[in-house]
Design a protein around this motif. Structure first.
Motif, PDB file in Angstrom:
ATOM      1  N   SER A   1       1.908  -7.788   6.545  1.00 10.43           N
ATOM      2  CA  SER A   1       3.270  -7.427   6.143  1.00 10.43           C
ATOM      3  C   SER A   1       3.359  -6.005   5.631  1.00 10.43           C
ATOM      4  N   TYR A   2       2.197  -5.409   5.211  1.00 11.70           N
ATOM      5  CA  TYR A   2       2.214  -4.099   4.574  1.00 11.70           C
ATOM      6  C   TYR A   2       1.342  -3.062   5.288  1.00 11.70           C
ATOM      7  N   GLU A   3       0.592  -3.439   6.296  1.00  6.97           N
ATOM      8  CA  GLU A   3      -0.377  -2.535   6.903  1.00  6.97           C
ATOM      9  C   GLU A   3       0.309  -1.312   7.503  1.00  6.97           C
ATOM     10  N   GLY A   4      -0.495  -0.244   7.664  1.00 11.86           N
ATOM     11  CA  GLY A   4       0.045   0.981   8.244  1.00 11.86           C
ATOM     12  C   GLY A   4       0.786   1.847   7.259  1.00 11.86           C
ATOM     13  N   ASN A   5       0.613   1.626   5.950  1.00 18.05           N
ATOM     14  CA  ASN A   5       1.175   2.471   4.893  1.00 18.05           C
ATOM     15  C   ASN A   5       0.015   2.969   4.027  1.00 18.05           C
ATOM     16  N   PRO A   6      -0.579   4.153   4.334  1.00 19.68           N
ATOM     17  CA  PRO A   6      -1.819   4.599   3.675  1.00 19.68           C
ATOM     18  C   PRO A   6      -1.695   4.717   2.164  1.00 19.68           C
ATOM     19  N   LEU A   7      -0.524   5.041   1.672  1.00 21.20           N
ATOM     20  CA  LEU A   7      -0.355   5.275   0.233  1.00 21.20           C
ATOM     21  C   LEU A   7       0.101   4.022  -0.509  1.00 21.20           C
ATOM     22  N   LEU A   8       0.071   2.896   0.171  1.00 17.66           N
ATOM     23  CA  LEU A   8       0.474   1.638  -0.443  1.00 17.66           C
ATOM     24  C   LEU A   8      -0.776   0.907  -0.926  1.00 17.66           C
ATOM     25  N   CYS A   9      -0.684   0.333  -2.121  1.00 16.46           N
ATOM     26  CA  CYS A   9      -1.854  -0.332  -2.685  1.00 16.46           C
ATOM     27  C   CYS A   9      -1.450  -1.628  -3.362  1.00 16.46           C
ATOM     28  N   GLY A  10      -2.430  -2.410  -3.694  1.00 18.50           N
ATOM     29  CA  GLY A  10      -2.198  -3.666  -4.377  1.00 18.50           C
ATOM     30  C   GLY A  10      -2.303  -4.841  -3.435  1.00 18.50           C
ATOM     31  N   PRO A  11      -2.486  -6.027  -3.991  1.00 12.64           N
ATOM     32  CA  PRO A  11      -2.643  -7.215  -3.147  1.00 12.64           C
ATOM     33  C   PRO A  11      -1.373  -7.475  -2.344  1.00 12.64           C
ATOM     34  N   PRO A  12      -1.530  -7.982  -1.099  1.00 13.02           N
ATOM     35  CA  PRO A  12      -2.766  -8.486  -0.485  1.00 13.02           C
ATOM     36  C   PRO A  12      -3.571  -7.416   0.254  1.00 13.02           C
ATOM     37  N   LEU A  13      -3.221  -6.120   0.056  1.00 14.40           N
ATOM     38  CA  LEU A  13      -3.974  -5.043   0.691  1.00 14.40           C
ATOM     39  C   LEU A  13      -5.365  -4.933   0.058  1.00 14.40           C
ATOM     40  N   ARG A  14      -6.318  -4.352   0.806  1.00  8.88           N
ATOM     41  CA  ARG A  14      -7.689  -4.255   0.334  1.00  8.88           C
ATOM     42  C   ARG A  14      -7.875  -3.099  -0.653  1.00  8.88           C
ATOM     43  N   ASN A  15      -7.056  -2.037  -0.520  1.00  9.60           N
ATOM     44  CA  ASN A  15      -7.214  -0.899  -1.418  1.00  9.60           C
ATOM     45  C   ASN A  15      -6.512  -1.178  -2.742  1.00  9.60           C
ATOM     46  N   SER A  16      -7.275  -1.088  -3.799  1.00  8.81           N
ATOM     47  CA  SER A  16      -6.758  -1.376  -5.134  1.00  8.81           C
ATOM     48  C   SER A  16      -6.125  -0.124  -5.721  1.00  8.81           C
TER      49      SER A  16
ATOM     50  N   THR B   1       2.464  -2.807  -4.097  1.00 10.09           N
ATOM     51  CA  THR B   1       3.213  -3.873  -3.405  1.00 10.09           C
ATOM     52  C   THR B   1       3.950  -4.717  -4.435  1.00 10.09           C
ATOM     53  N   PRO B   2       4.997  -5.455  -4.023  1.00 11.19           N
ATOM     54  CA  PRO B   2       5.754  -6.292  -4.968  1.00 11.19           C
ATOM     55  C   PRO B   2       4.858  -7.351  -5.601  1.00 11.19           C
ATOM     56  N   ASP B   3       5.257  -7.813  -6.761  1.00  9.67           N
ATOM     57  CA  ASP B   3       4.521  -8.851  -7.477  1.00  9.67           C
ATOM     58  C   ASP B   3       4.328 -10.076  -6.596  1.00  9.67           C
ATOM     59  N   ARG B   4       3.189 -10.682  -6.758  1.00 10.87           N
ATOM     60  CA  ARG B   4       2.864 -11.881  -5.976  1.00 10.87           C
ATOM     61  C   ARG B   4       3.512 -13.099  -6.635  1.00 10.87           C
ATOM     62  N   LYS B   5       4.798 -13.234  -6.440  1.00 10.49           N
ATOM     63  CA  LYS B   5       5.502 -14.385  -6.983  1.00 10.49           C
ATOM     64  C   LYS B   5       6.595 -14.807  -6.017  1.00 10.49           C
ATOM     65  N   ASN B   6       7.142 -16.003  -6.245  1.00 11.39           N
ATOM     66  CA  ASN B   6       8.131 -16.601  -5.343  1.00 11.39           C
ATOM     67  C   ASN B   6       7.598 -16.584  -3.909  1.00 11.39           C
ATOM     68  N   GLN B   7       8.414 -16.155  -2.960  1.00  9.77           N
ATOM     69  CA  GLN B   7       7.996 -16.166  -1.563  1.00  9.77           C
ATOM     70  C   GLN B   7       6.945 -15.104  -1.256  1.00  9.77           C
ATOM     71  N   PHE B   8       6.858 -14.068  -2.083  1.00 13.63           N
ATOM     72  CA  PHE B   8       5.961 -12.960  -1.783  1.00 13.63           C
ATOM     73  C   PHE B   8       4.488 -13.331  -1.946  1.00 13.63           C
ATOM     74  N   ILE B   9       4.233 -14.452  -2.563  1.00 16.87           N
ATOM     75  CA  ILE B   9       2.848 -14.896  -2.666  1.00 16.87           C
ATOM     76  C   ILE B   9       2.316 -15.391  -1.322  1.00 16.87           C
ATOM     77  N   THR B  10       3.219 -15.648  -0.361  1.00 15.61           N
ATOM     78  CA  THR B  10       2.819 -16.179   0.942  1.00 15.61           C
ATOM     79  C   THR B  10       2.565 -15.094   1.977  1.00 15.61           C
ATOM     80  N   PHE B  11       2.881 -13.827   1.685  1.00 14.75           N
ATOM     81  CA  PHE B  11       2.781 -12.773   2.690  1.00 14.75           C
ATOM     82  C   PHE B  11       1.379 -12.162   2.657  1.00 14.75           C
ATOM     83  N   ASP B  12       0.791 -11.966   3.842  1.00 14.31           N
ATOM     84  CA  ASP B  12      -0.562 -11.433   3.928  1.00 14.31           C
ATOM     85  C   ASP B  12      -0.549  -9.929   4.192  1.00 14.31           C
ATOM     86  N   GLU B  13      -1.708  -9.393   4.493  1.00 11.59           N
ATOM     87  CA  GLU B  13      -1.878  -7.951   4.662  1.00 11.59           C
ATOM     88  C   GLU B  13      -1.043  -7.386   5.797  1.00 11.59           C
TER      89      GLU B  13
END
Length: 1026
Positions: free
Chosen positions: A926-941, A912-924
């Motif tokens: 915004s990205y759910e339903g993408n199995p191959l996506l990882c990184g915060p704020p998603l739970r899969n590291s 996921t994009p770096d947690r900076k600027n406005q992107f620090i405000t977006f929760d899970e």
């Protein structure tokens, strides 16, 4: 005397011949009363524009102004047609586009009219050729050639003959193209008293040769030229000059006291709209005869000087309005004891009015200090000595507290009092107490203050000749009561924006039979409309909106108020049919019935309301089809029938080019988008959302060059989005969501500029109706020169209605209603919930001013364009529920205005994009339903998955979809294959038993395959033979 009762038969015949000549070029018969009937009741002396001498029966005046102003061609004058009127004294040919005449039949023939004294040729197309022909009319006293095409050159042929007009007293040449060379032409007209050269091309300082030959000149108009301050030196030779008008000039240079003192007979000096040195106020005191001085709109600033102008003892009227004066009024103003009219409005004066010299001006009849920063005592006690005061305009100042002990009984009886829009610094917010002693008020305006307490019904009761009553936008409470006796003079009542309650008095229409405007909106009134409203036959404006009224519209009101122009009943609980029977509202221009409970079908005879400009009937229970008779409303600009139960198709006859706002959303309309709007370059809003429309978006949509809002959401439209939509470069909002559109997103949508400053017309809405100005001079004891030349008075009542445009648009996961000026700054595109496919065009990243983009719930594929990082103003971006793949571009974090972001339910991968600027405000979410996506704020590291690829970025800014280096893969595969092969050979060589078993296995496999092929071959061969 022959012929009919009043005029001679040969003059009657001449009039009919003149009518035939004019009507031959006109589209309309302007002389309907001029007829050739033999009936003696058809007296030509009673015909329009004709006046005759009661003694002789001869015609002495012909008024033929504006007879063919809109005709097919200009009037070719035949002057001989006027020769039978031998006693003619007055001829008015103003505004007839005359530019030529029959050969040898020009104005030179008028020399035979020996009694013609007044000739008005204003606003025609004459050029210099007319001048020589006028010189033979020796009896002329008044000649008006203003607003023609006359011009000045080194020598103007014809003017030298004007010296023959030895009786000419008034010459009007305004608004032509004369320059300084014309001035030598006036020296011989010794009888001239009034000369008007305003609005020409005179410039600098000039000398009028032989000006001492104009000994009787009393009035000189030089306004709106380019003369400078040195002109005063030239004017000193006019010893009889009393009135000088020089407005709209640039009077550069200085004035000398000597020059000004020689104008010792000048009584009126008008400099409005001119720029000059402020030192004139210091020196003007030497003009001892001056009684009228006007200096409005001159850009003067600083404080008023305490000498010079205060020495004008005879000054009766002064206008210093609309400048930038500041500070306190000088004490020397108390010397102006003859002053009757004083206008200080629209400046920056301040200070306590109690300490000002105004209280010493005991002759004042008119006082205006509106739009300043004066501190006015709440009791207005400083006016106690002004016994002659009739008009007081004090709005837009500061109302300050004064002790109650200073309660006083005024010595004056005002006729006009305006105290509106003041800042109030007092706790007791009640109207000024001195008003209890006023009994002759005609106009009172206390609007836009913070006055509270019981509604001042006593003002209506005490002032029996009141004409205009405005107390709107205050905090008055209680009920509205009418006087006990009939008040025929009252024309306007505005009590809107208060906290009044209860029903409307049932006898209101009987007490105010001549009322023209009644505004009671934004209160807490209840009940129904009294039937006595039908007695107000002159009512033009009625505003009862935003109250708690209910019931039906009374029939007596519908039939009796046949002069209605504005009817506003919005936001109440009215019910029933809007017009149970055919009404007489043929003058109706604005009809607002929105947000009520009206029902039934729309009446077809609404099409007979010819002047309807705006119709707002949204949020009711109307049903049935839209009447095609509405197509007859050629002046219609604003139509809102939204949120009803209308069905059927949209009439295709709505082809009026005047329609600008068209809203039929939230109905049950079906069929295709109507072609009636094709090529309508004035259409600003087309809102057809939430209906059952079918078909495609027509290609002619691109012809709507002014379209700024296109809402087609939630219909059954299908097909591709036509590229003609890209021609709508002025769009603010495009909503095509919840349809069945397919195909690709047009790349050219990036042509839409989304630039508020470049858009015209405005989205803030339309203004309908108009204000009704009232002249003030009739309320003064004596005639005012200033008011005589004012183009306006004060607005007694406001008939202006603003139709605010409103549009719903979904952004930031919510649906918002944008209304009025805010629409100018809302830019968005919503294509969600369709069947769009293909890649998202990279070009969409060029729409740098867009604030909302929704492409969710489609079949879009491919990567997210890295160009989206250019959308610096975007606040909501929704790409969810598609088939997008690849990585999320890290550059998206540059979108610093983003408040809502969703790429959920796609096939995205990577981090996921770096947690900076406005992107620090977006929760899970915004990205759910993408199995191959990882990184915060998603739970899969990302550490639990494969190490990130180091592959370079491709041309589209996306990483390749492979997980390892292919060269390494090929090498490792070959090594493993060779290793396994050599391992098998080594085992077979060492162990004889395994070697025999291996060869036996190979032999069995060969025999089995041979038998399988032979047997199945014979079966297939036998099958074919059979």
């Amino acid at each position: 005397m022959n012929g009919c009762f009043g005029c001679w038969e040969h003059e009657r015949a001449a009039l009919l011949q003149l009518k035939a000549s004019i009507n031959s070029t006109a589209d309309t018969d302007y002389f309907r009363t001029w007829n050739s009937s033999t009936n003696k009741k058809s007296d030509c002396c009673d015909w329009d524009g004709v006046k005759y001498n009661n003694t002789t029966g001869h015609i002495i005046q012909l008024d033929l102004n504006d007879r063919i102003g809109w005709s097919r061609e200009d009037w070719c004058l035949n002057a001989s047609l006027f020769l039978p009127f031998e006693e003619l004294q007055y001829l008015d040919l103003v505004g007839n586009q005359i530019s030529r005449w029959v050969p040898n039949e020009g104005f030179e023939r008028f020399s035979a009219l020996h009694k013609l004294e007044m000739l008005y040729l204003f606003n025609n197309n004459f050029n210099n050729n007319i001048l020589s022909s006028l010189s033979g009319i020796s009896s002329l006293k008044i000649l008006d050639l203003s607003d023609n095409k006359l011009n000045g050159s080194f020598h103007i042929p014809g003017f030298e003959r004007f010296s023959a007009l030895h009786k000419l007293e008034m010459l009007y040449l305004a608004n032509n193209h004369f320059n300084n060379n014309i001035l030598s032409s006036f020296s011989g007209i010794s009888s001239l008293k009034i000369l008007d050269l305003g609005g020409n091309k005179l410039n600098g300082s000039f000398h009028i040769p032989g000006s001492n030959n104009l000994p009787k000149l009393q009035v000189l108009e030089l306004g709106w030229n380019k003369v400078n301050a040195r002109i005063f030196k030239s004017l000193t030779t006019f010893t009889s000059l009393k009135i000088l008008r020089m407005g709209g000039n640039n009077l550069e240079g200085s004035f000398t006291t000597e020059e000004l003192s020689k104008l010792n007979n000048l009584e009126q000096l008008m400099l409005d709209g001119s720029s000059f040195d402020k030192s004139l106020l210091h020196k003007i005191g030497v003009m001892t005869s001056l009684n009228v001085l006007t200096m409005s709109y001159c850009g003067l600033n600083g404080t008023l000087p305490d000498q010079g102008w205060c020495e004008l003892k005879k000054l009766q009227e002064i206008d210093l309005s609309n400048n930038n004066f500041e500070g306190r009024l000088p004490s020397c103003m108390a010397n102006l004891t003859s002053l009757r009219v004083l206008d200080l409005s629209n400046n920056h004066f301040n200070g306590n009015s109690v300490q000002s010299p105004l209280s010493s001006l005991t002759s004042l009849e008119y006082l205006s200090f509106s739009y300043n920063n004066f501190s006015i005592p709440s009791t207005l006690s400083f006016l106690s000595n002004l016994s002659n005061l009739k008009i007081l305009l004090s709005d837009n100042n500061i109302l300050a507290l004064e002790p109650d002990s200073l309660t006083w009984i005024p010595t004056f009886q005002l006729k006009v009092f305006i105290l509106s829009s003041c800042s109030i610094n007092i706790h007791n917010r009640t109207p000024p107490r001195f008003l209890h002693y006023q009994y002759d008020l005609r106009v009172i305006n206390l609007s836009h203050n913070k006055f509270a307490g019981q509604f001042p019904n006593w003002l209506l009761e005490n002032n029996t000749r009141l004409e205009t009553f405005s107390v709107n936008n205050n905090s008055f409470t209680g009920s509205f009561m009418v006087p006990y006796d009939i008040r025929p003079n009252i024309l306007s009542i505005d009590i809107s924006d208060n906290h009044l309650h209860g029903p409307i008095p049932t006898n209101l229409g009987l007490i105010f039979p001549n009322l023209e405007s009644l505004k009671m909106s934004r209160n807490e009134f209840e009940g129904s409309i009294p039937s006595s409203f039908g007695n107000m036959a002159f009512l033009k404006n009625l505003d009862l909106s935003e109250n708690h009224f209910s019931g039906t519209i009374p029939m007596h009101f519908i039939m009796g108020c046949y002069n209605l122009e504005l009817l506003l009943l919005s936001n109440n609980s009215f019910s029933g049919q809007i017009f149970p029977a055919n009404s007489n509202w043929t003058n109706l221009a604005s009809l607002h019935l929105d947000n009520n409970h009206f029902s039934g079908t729309l009446p077809t005879w609404m099409g007979n309301m010819t002047y309807l400009d705006d119709i707002v009937m949204a949020k009711n229970h109307f049903e049935g089809p839209i009447p095609i008779e509405l197509c007859k409303l050629v002046y219609l600009r604003f139509l809102d029938l939204s949120d009803n139960n209308l069905f059927g198709s949209v009439p295709s006859c709505f082809n009026s080019s005047s329609i600008r706002f068209f809203q039929l959303n939230k109905n049950c309309l079906s069929g295709p988008i109507p072609s009636s709007f094709q090529n309508n370059s004035n259409l600003v809003t087309l809102n057809l959302r939430d209906n059952h429309l079918t078909g495609n978006i027509p290609n002619w949509i691109g012809s709507l060059s002014s379209l700024r809002i296109l809402l087609l959401k939630a219909n059954h439209l299908r097909g591709q989005i036509p590229i003609q939509v890209c021609l709508l470069q002025n769009l603010n909002i495009l909503d095509l969501s919840y349809n069945k559109f397919s195909g690709l997103i047009p790349h050219c949508l990036s042509n839409i500029t989304f630039n508020a400053s470049a858009h015209d017309p405005s989205l803030s809405g339309l203004y309908s109706g108009g204000a009704y100005p009232l002249g003030l001079s009739s309320y003064l004891n004596t005639k005012s020169i200033i008011f005589e030349h004012l183009p306006y008075g004060i607005n007694t009542f406001d008939g202006v209605v603003k139709d605010e445009e409103e549009a719903e648009f979904t952004t930031k996961t919510r649906t918002y209603s944008y209304k009025g000026d805010i629409l100018e700054y809302m830019f968005g595109i919503d294509l969600s919930c369709n069947n769009l496919a293909g890649k998202i065009p990279l070009e969409l990243g060029r729409m740098s001013n867009i604030r909302a983009l929704n492409l969710s719930h489609n079949n879009l594929s491919g990567p997210i364009p890295v160009t989206f990082s250019n959308l610096k103003q975007i606040e909501s971006l929704d790409l969810s529920y598609n088939n997008l793949n690849g990585k999320i571009p890290p550059q998206l974090t540059e979108m610093t205005s983003l408040a809502v972001f969703s790429v959920a339910h796609n096939n995205l991968l990577g981090t996921t994009p770096d947690r900076k600027n406005q992107f620090i405000t977006f929760d899970e979410s915004s990205y759910e339903g993408n199995p191959l996506l990882c990184g915060p704020p998603l739970r899969n590291s990302c550490t639990k998955m494969r190490p990130p690829s180091t592959m370079p970025v491709d041309n589209e800014g996306e990483e390749g979809d492979i997980f390892m280096d292919m060269g390494v893969f090929y090498i490792s595969f070959v090594v493993a294959y060779i290793t396994i092969l050599f391992g098998i050979v080594a085992v077979l060589y060492i162990n004889p038993y395994w070697r025999r078993a291996w060869f036996y296995l190979i032999e069995v496999c060969i025999d089995t395959c041979y038998c399988f092929v032979v047997v199945h071959y014979h079966k297939l061969f036998d099958f074919r033979l059979a």
